[in-house]
Design a protein around this motif. Structure first.
Motif, short mmCIF file in Angstrom:
data_model
loop_
_atom_site.label_atom_id
_atom_site.label_comp_id
_atom_site.label_asym_id
_atom_site.label_seq_id
_atom_site.Cartn_x
_atom_site.Cartn_y
_atom_site.Cartn_z
N VAL A 1 -85.98 -19.03 -47.01
CA VAL A 1 -87.12 -18.14 -46.77
C VAL A 1 -86.88 -17.31 -45.51
CG1 VAL A 1 -89.59 -18.04 -46.27
CG2 VAL A 1 -88.71 -19.71 -47.92
N ASP A 2 -86.44 -17.98 -44.47
CA ASP A 2 -86.25 -17.29 -43.20
C ASP A 2 -85.24 -18.09 -42.38
OD1 ASP A 2 -86.56 -15.48 -41.14
OD2 ASP A 2 -88.21 -16.61 -40.22
N GLY A 3 -84.41 -17.40 -41.62
CA GLY A 3 -83.46 -18.09 -40.76
C GLY A 3 -82.33 -17.21 -40.30
N PRO A 4 -81.23 -17.10 -41.06
CA PRO A 4 -80.07 -16.32 -40.62
C PRO A 4 -80.40 -14.83 -40.51
CG PRO A 4 -79.53 -17.79 -42.45
CD PRO A 4 -81.00 -17.78 -42.34
N ARG A 5 -79.69 -14.16 -39.62
CA ARG A 5 -79.87 -12.72 -39.48
C ARG A 5 -79.36 -11.98 -40.70
NH1 ARG A 5 -78.05 -11.70 -33.15
NH2 ARG A 5 -79.65 -13.02 -32.20
N ASP A 6 -78.48 -12.63 -41.43
CA ASP A 6 -77.94 -12.02 -42.65
C ASP A 6 -79.05 -11.95 -43.70
OD1 ASP A 6 -76.59 -11.15 -44.84
OD2 ASP A 6 -75.03 -12.68 -44.80
N ALA A 7 -79.63 -10.78 -43.87
CA ALA A 7 -80.77 -10.62 -44.77
C ALA A 7 -80.41 -10.90 -46.22
CB ALA A 7 -81.37 -9.22 -44.63
N THR A 8 -79.14 -10.78 -46.56
CA THR A 8 -78.75 -11.00 -47.96
C THR A 8 -78.90 -12.47 -48.37
OG1 THR A 8 -76.42 -11.36 -47.36
CG2 THR A 8 -77.11 -9.10 -47.84
N LEU A 9 -79.00 -13.36 -47.38
CA LEU A 9 -79.16 -14.78 -47.69
C LEU A 9 -80.62 -15.15 -47.96
CD1 LEU A 9 -76.69 -16.49 -45.19
CD2 LEU A 9 -76.40 -16.17 -47.65
N HIS A 10 -81.56 -14.29 -47.52
CA HIS A 10 -82.97 -14.60 -47.71
C HIS A 10 -83.30 -14.59 -49.20
CE1 HIS A 10 -84.15 -13.36 -43.34
NE2 HIS A 10 -83.15 -14.21 -43.41
N GLY A 11 -83.86 -15.69 -49.68
CA GLY A 11 -84.17 -15.84 -51.09
C GLY A 11 -82.99 -16.27 -51.93
N ALA A 12 -81.82 -16.43 -51.31
CA ALA A 12 -80.62 -16.80 -52.06
C ALA A 12 -80.66 -18.28 -52.42
CB ALA A 12 -79.37 -16.50 -51.25
N PRO A 13 -80.27 -18.64 -53.64
CA PRO A 13 -80.25 -20.06 -54.02
C PRO A 13 -79.22 -20.82 -53.20
CG PRO A 13 -79.16 -18.71 -55.69
CD PRO A 13 -79.79 -17.76 -54.72
N SER A 14 -79.37 -22.15 -53.19
CA SER A 14 -78.54 -22.98 -52.32
C SER A 14 -77.05 -22.90 -52.65
CB SER A 14 -79.00 -24.44 -52.41
OG SER A 14 -78.94 -24.89 -53.76
N ALA A 15 -76.70 -22.58 -53.90
CA ALA A 15 -75.28 -22.53 -54.27
C ALA A 15 -74.52 -21.51 -53.45
CB ALA A 15 -75.15 -22.22 -55.76
N ARG A 16 -75.19 -20.50 -52.90
CA ARG A 16 -74.50 -19.46 -52.13
C ARG A 16 -74.21 -19.88 -50.70
NH1 ARG A 16 -76.98 -13.65 -52.08
NH2 ARG A 16 -75.47 -13.64 -50.37
N TRP A 17 -74.96 -20.80 -50.15
CA TRP A 17 -74.81 -21.10 -48.73
C TRP A 17 -74.74 -22.60 -48.40
CZ3 TRP A 17 -79.17 -23.94 -47.68
CH2 TRP A 17 -80.28 -23.71 -48.48
N ALA A 18 -74.73 -23.46 -49.45
CA ALA A 18 -74.66 -24.90 -49.17
C ALA A 18 -74.03 -25.63 -50.34
CB ALA A 18 -76.05 -25.47 -48.88
N LEU A 19 -73.54 -26.82 -50.05
CA LEU A 19 -73.04 -27.73 -51.07
C LEU A 19 -74.00 -28.91 -51.14
CD1 LEU A 19 -70.83 -28.76 -53.03
CD2 LEU A 19 -69.74 -29.84 -51.05
N PRO A 20 -74.83 -29.02 -52.21
CA PRO A 20 -75.77 -30.15 -52.31
C PRO A 20 -75.05 -31.41 -52.78
CG PRO A 20 -76.04 -28.67 -54.18
CD PRO A 20 -74.99 -28.06 -53.30
N VAL A 21 -75.26 -32.52 -52.07
CA VAL A 21 -74.67 -33.81 -52.42
C VAL A 21 -75.82 -34.80 -52.63
CG1 VAL A 21 -73.19 -35.70 -51.69
CG2 VAL A 21 -72.56 -33.33 -51.14
N TYR A 22 -75.98 -35.28 -53.87
CA TYR A 22 -77.08 -36.18 -54.22
C TYR A 22 -76.64 -37.63 -54.12
CZ TYR A 22 -79.78 -32.23 -56.03
OH TYR A 22 -80.48 -31.06 -56.15
N THR A 23 -77.61 -38.52 -53.87
CA THR A 23 -77.35 -39.94 -53.97
C THR A 23 -77.24 -40.32 -55.44
OG1 THR A 23 -79.73 -40.41 -53.97
CG2 THR A 23 -78.61 -40.43 -51.84
N ALA A 24 -76.84 -41.57 -55.71
CA ALA A 24 -76.63 -42.01 -57.08
C ALA A 24 -77.91 -41.92 -57.90
CB ALA A 24 -76.08 -43.43 -57.10
N ARG A 25 -79.07 -42.18 -57.28
CA ARG A 25 -80.36 -42.12 -57.99
C ARG A 25 -80.96 -40.72 -58.01
NH1 ARG A 25 -83.85 -46.37 -58.54
NH2 ARG A 25 -85.50 -45.17 -57.50
N HIS A 26 -80.33 -39.79 -57.31
CA HIS A 26 -80.81 -38.41 -57.23
C HIS A 26 -82.19 -38.31 -56.57
CE1 HIS A 26 -77.51 -37.59 -60.00
NE2 HIS A 26 -77.66 -36.32 -59.73
#
Length: 664
Positions: free
Chosen positions: A300-325
């Motif tokens: 929603v808000d954070g980096p100065r790079d405006a292109t990241l605002h509203g971007a899904p997590s796949a563009r800026w993070a690697l999600p790692v879930y526990t076994a039970r999710h």
């Protein structure tokens, strides 16, 4: 002559003074080991047309109460807990709810009453009365055990519902109630000859209803109580010590062998439980339960790079879930996100509404990271070239490798690449290291982001060496490893024990779990051809539990109220002492021992209090005893059979010795 005459008087005086100087405590009789005896009450047990709410009970000695608030229960179930007090030989009870006309009442004291001096417990004592012209006199008995571990359920509420609707347990209190004693045993008294639904509830909030988070047990069928006359033989003793037998008529109340196994549906509301940013590179989000759909996360808000605002997590993070999710770690892969101290994320996930229907909802979460304060020494070091960050490599098992396990590696961050040509795996042959051919590095399914496995057919007793050249492994932040070298030694076969449990009474769905001394599973094996085989066991003391894997998911599964019973469990009744270089084979008939006596005493967590002078059982084996009021000790092998220690007739009833229950 005069002095000689005084000599006897002096001797007598000396003896008197000696006796006075040696004041001792007179010896008493044998220690009192009998519980208090009920003498009378007002109103008397079994009295009709009672219109008072205060009761007084007299015993033959001074008594005390233990945890009366929880142990004393009244049927019909009371919305307000009764006031119960003890003073001398008197126990007083005040019912706070208004009495219902033409109704049989029971005040069940459980094991709350004991004598004042020795603490001998009067177990299973109860009185009854009626506000009408008749009194219901039937009763049912049984036991409640924890489904997964066969632990006796202590102090759990057991209810008989004459309202036969499936929703009754959620909406109305039971018609008759009882609480289990320290062995998990119960008797519901003063029942009418009508059908009842039987439930057990761990009523934590004391509202006499079942909530989905509370433990519960249920019987699959309706229960209609009945009684039968039997002949009872008593032994009478005369003053000289002689004995004689006398026969009398008695009443046996049935069913007296009900088995309820409690479980928890493991229901957890789906909600956003917690979130935080433990370091600059990661953020964690925890949910109350595993979601049926993965959450959608965007900035929603954070980096100065405006292109990241509203971007899904796949563009800026690697999600790692526990076994039970039910929780995840976001490893930030974009440097703009990493370097942002204040970050707002939109998390869209499924959440239950007021009717427990899952609906999509969106929360905005604020993540802050504050760099730790630096000392003057650290600030002065800024003039030096920055130290290079290094990717950690660890071997969790250390230098000893089990024959049956792969070699497991873990890393300090998710990996970007591995140069397998710079990874060498060798075996010590004589005095030289010889390369292991065709070894492979694969993803660890239990820890896919941070773990890798090397699977190998190990030579027992052999020494191996893993060597990783510098910069062979690179993490997602560009950091690489230092040169790494680890030697491991595979255990020799003579360091292990092997165990075969030949199980009778089990079918193809049976799975045996090997347990440690804390009753926790360490290994499991299916029953194939009537046997469960465990190879390469570390010597020590083990126990065994078997469950019928009805749904085929290779794990014990809990039940669902009024729909699915929990998967059935049996315990091997002895400990298994395994020694180095031993092969052990044991026969196990899962129906040979009653279900409530199967679990070895050593690993029983809810141990009953031992009486004075009573020794703890060994290996979970106890002698059965018979009671003519209850029937022979060898009851039918019935899942709905249960140990029944209950006897007694008349207006007040008291628990006696009884029998154990076996499954069909």
């Amino acid at each position: 002559m005069k002095s000689l005459r005084l000599l006897p008087a002096l001797i007598i005086a000396a003896l008197v003074l000696s006796a006075c100087a040696s004041i001792g405590r007179p010896e008493g009789g044998p220690r009192d080991e009998l519980p208090p005896v009920f003498v009378r009450s007002n109103p008397m047990p079994g009295e009709r047309r009672v219109d008072r709410r205060s009761f007084s009970l007299i015993f033959d000695e001074n008594v005390q109460l233990e945890d009366a608030f929880n142990k004393v229960v009244v049927s019909p179930a009371q919305l307000q807990a009764p006031q119960v007090t003890a003073n001398g030989r008197r126990v007083s009870v005040l019912l706070r709810d208004t009495l219902i006309p033409n109704t049989t009442y029971t005040i069940d004291f459980g094991d709350a009453i004991k004598d004042l001096n020795e603490g001998n417990v009067l177990d299973g004592f109860a009185i009854d009365f009626s506000t009408g012209d008749s009194i219901d006199s039937l009763r049912i008995s049984g036991i409640v055990l924890q489904a997964s571990s066969l632990e006796p359920a202590q102090g759990i509420l057991v209810g008989a519902y004459d309202n036969l609707d499936d929703s009754a347990i959620r909406t109305v209190p039971p018609a008759r109630v009882a609480r289990t004693n320290q062995l998990g045993q119960f008797t519901i008294r003063n029942l009418a000859p009508v059908p009842y639904r039987i439930y057990a509830i761990n009523d934590i909030n004391r509202d006499m209803h079942w909530d989905r988070s509370e433990d519960v047990a249920f019987l699959d069928t309706l229960i209609t109580p009945w009684a039968e006359e039997i002949e009872v033989t008593d032994t009478l003793y005369d003053a000289a010590g002689g004995d004689s037998l006398i026969n009398r008529r008695g009443i046996r109340y049935l069913p007296n062998d009900l088995l309820l196994t409690w479980f928890n549906e493991d229901y957890k509301a789906q909600y956003l439980k917690d979130y935080k940013r433990p370091d600059r590179r990661t953020a964690t989000i925890e949910f109350g339960a595993p979601p049926d759909s993965l959450p959608e996360i965007s900035i929603v808000d954070g980096p100065r790079d405006a292109t990241l605002h509203g971007a899904p997590s796949a563009r800026w993070a690697l999600p790692v879930y526990t076994a039970r999710h039910d929780s995840l770690t976001l490893w930030f892969t974009d440097t703009a996100v990493v370097n942002t101290d204040s970050l707002r994320l939109s998390v869209r996930y499924r959440k239950p509404d007021s009717l427990e229907r899952l609906e999509w909802t969106t929360d905005t979460l604020k993540f802050y990271f504050r760099s730790p304060k630096r000392s003057k020494k650290e600030i002065a070091a800024d003039t030096l070239p920055p130290a290079l960050d290094v990717l950690d490599i660890k071997v969790p098992a250390g230098t000893t490798q089990e024959v049956y396990n792969p070699l497991r590696l873990t890393f300090g961050q998710p990996l970007a690449s591995i140069d397998t040509s710079a990874v060498r795996f060798e075996m010590l042959v004589d005095t030289l290291w010889s390369p292991v051919k065709q070894f492979a590095i694969e993803t660890d399914s239990l820890n896919p982001a941070l773990g890798r496995l090397i699977r190998q057919t190990w030579n027992p007793g052999q020494k191996y060496r893993l060597t990783v050249d510098s910069a062979a492994i690179v993490g997602i932040y560009g950091e690489h490893n230092k040169a790494f070298k680890q030697e491991i030694t595979v255990r020799a076969l003579e360091d292990y024990s092997n165990l075969v449990l030949k199980v009778s009474g089990a079918d193809s769905t049976a799975i045996v779990e090997l347990l440690n001394s804390s009753d926790a599973p360490v290994r499991q094996a299916p029953v194939i051809g009537g046997a469960a085989t465990f190879r390469y066991l570390t010597p020590g003391t083990y126990y065994a539990r078997m469950y019928f894997d009805a749904n085929g998911d290779s794990m014990w599964t809990t039940g669902i109220l009024d729909s699915i019973q929990p998967e059935e469990v049996a315990y091997y009744p002895k400990k298994l002492d395994l020694k180095r270089n031993w092969d052990v084979e044991q026969q196990w008939d899962i129906y040979e021992m009653p279900v409530d006596r199967q679990k070895p005493y050593a690993i029983l967590k809810n141990k009953p209090k031992l009486k004075r002078g009573e020794e703890a059982p060994t290996d979970g084996e106890e002698e059965e005893d018979d009671d003519p009021l209850l029937g022979p000790g060898n009851l039918n092998n019935n899942r709905n059979n249960k140990r029944n220690p209950f006897g007694g007739v008349g207006g007040f009833q008291q628990v006696g010795n009884g029998n154990a229950v076996q499954r069909r």
